[in-house]
Design a protein around this motif. Structure first.
Motif, PDB file in Angstrom:
ATOM      1  N   VAL A   1       0.836  -1.211   0.000  1.00 52.05           N
ATOM      2  CA  VAL A   1       0.000   0.000   0.000  1.00 52.05           C
ATOM      3  C   VAL A   1       0.869   1.259   0.000  1.00 52.05           C
TER       4      VAL A   1
ATOM      5  N   ALA B   1      -7.339   1.694   4.171  1.00 49.60           N
ATOM      6  CA  ALA B   1      -6.476   1.084   3.145  1.00 49.60           C
ATOM      7  C   ALA B   1      -5.445   0.157   3.793  1.00 49.60           C
TER       8      ALA B   1
ATOM      9  N   ILE C   1      -2.321  -1.541  -3.515  1.00 52.29           N
ATOM     10  CA  ILE C   1      -3.275  -0.480  -3.169  1.00 52.29           C
ATOM     11  C   ILE C   1      -2.564   0.866  -3.256  1.00 52.29           C
TER      12      ILE C   1
ATOM     13  N   ALA D   1      -3.600   4.429  -2.385  1.00 52.20           N
ATOM     14  CA  ALA D   1      -4.665   5.232  -1.774  1.00 52.20           C
ATOM     15  C   ALA D   1      -4.378   6.722  -1.962  1.00 52.20           C
TER      16      ALA D   1
END
Ligand SMILES: C[S@@+](CC[C@H](N)C(=O)[O-])C[C@H]1O[C@@H](n2cnc3c(N)ncnc32)[C@H](O)[C@@H]1O
Length: 317
Positions: free
Chosen positions: A4, A118, A130, A132
């Motif tokens: 992420v 997230a 991911i 975000a």
């Protein structure tokens, strides 16, 4: 977490201060609904979604669960999946296994809340990249640079399109069209027109959470702008306006009083309305025509058996 990354793309749009001073200076006082969502507002919204009267998320979730395989079949797997206003990213979980996106880009105006949701998602889905992004989707939809190339699918559930007036909704669809490019797809959930009693009950839950959510706007103004204001001077009001085809949400002044912010004074009459949100409802024909005018062709849409909610899959032309 390695899968992420976080990106702050929030543009210099109107601050809470400017929006409140401008909105309260108008003859019909108003504050835009995007300011509902500080951390407390996001938490309250999640609780509203669990109220029995607020049928929207329950029906939409059931429809996504039932149709995820067909959605993936039609959209194809491996697209970059983008979700403006992702919030707790709870609905997208119903699609991830079927869609197998090459990356997921949750976008939200409430950055702290987005970061925590997230991070949880990244732990639950270690295979998912991911990216975000803190974004104000009423302004732009910037996609982070480290997102893979390839076709895109934008997911916009929760009937959030209904918070725009008709002109703003068209502008948003154009923005989505530009973000997707030709061949991109849009999966969007929109509330239908229906029995007014059901609509009015949905925005006036017995537990009083929608009222608290609405009043949270004034708590933000009080705390963040150090305004001289008492939220107890206002009460929640939400009703279906049949002519306009929308739920209107207001805060009603319980008494004649003056609200002061940083040298500005705003007089309220007893019973005066401060408009905080619209939630337009669309019949499938209305929405499909609007989407067609803004570059989208309907591929398939689903309505639940009681006609409560609709999900549309459209292709950008
Ligand atoms: C009604 S919730 C919907 C959440 C989720 N998409 C769902 O369907 O359950 C709206 C979400 O959009 C975010 N949001 C509202 N206005 C926004 C804006 N202008 N730009 C980006 N995010 C926004 C809020 O912070 C909140 O998380």
């Amino acid at each position: 977490m390695e899968n992420v990354t976080f990106h702050d793309h929030k543009p210099d749009t109107l601050s809470l201060y400017d929006a409140v001073v401008q909105g309260l200076s108008k003859r019909q006082k108003s504050i835009p609904p995007k300011f509902f969502y500080d951390k407390r507002g996001s938490e309250l919204f999640d609780q509203i979604c669990q109220q029995p009267e607020y049928y929207l998320p329950t029906v939409e979730r059931r429809m996504l669960e039932q149709n995820a395989a067909e959605i993936a079949e039609l959209a194809g797997r491996g697209r970059v999946l983008i979700e403006p206003g992702a919030g707790s990213a709870s609905k997208v979980r119903l699609l991830l296994d079927a869609l197998q996106p090459s990356a997921f880009v949750p976008m939200d105006i409430s950055f702290e809340y987005l970061k925590s949701s997230a991070t949880v998602l990244a732990e639950e889905y270690p295979w998912l990249s991911i990216r975000a992004a803190c974004v104000d989707y009423t302004h732009s939809l910037p996609v982070p640079e480290n997102v893979p190339q390839g076709s895109r699918l934008l997911f916009f559930p929760g009937s959030s399109l209904g918070n725009f007036n008709k002109q703003e909704a068209c502008e948003f669809l154009r923005l989505v069209h530009n973000t997707l490019g030709r061949g991109g797809m849009l999966l969007i959930g929109i509330d239908t027109k229906k029995n007014h009693g059901l609509l009015n009950a949905a925005y006036n839950d017995a537990a009083g959470l929608t009222a608290e959510f609405n009043l949270n706007l004034l708590h933000r103004v009080q705390n963040e702008l150090h305004a001289d204001l008492d939220p107890n001077n206002f009460s929640h009001s939400a009703f279906y306006n049949n002519q306009a085809g929308r739920i209107e949400m207001h805060l009603i002044s319980k008494l004649k009083h003056t609200l002061r912010i940083d040298g500005h004074a705003f007089d309220f009459e007893e019973g005066e309305y401060l408009h905080t949100e619209n939630s337009y409802k669309y019949s499938p024909d209305e929405f499909i025509s609007m989407a067609a005018l803004n570059g989208f062709q309907s591929r398939r849409y689903w309505v639940d058996d009681q006609g409560m909610f609709a999900i549309y899959l459209l292709q950008s032309e």
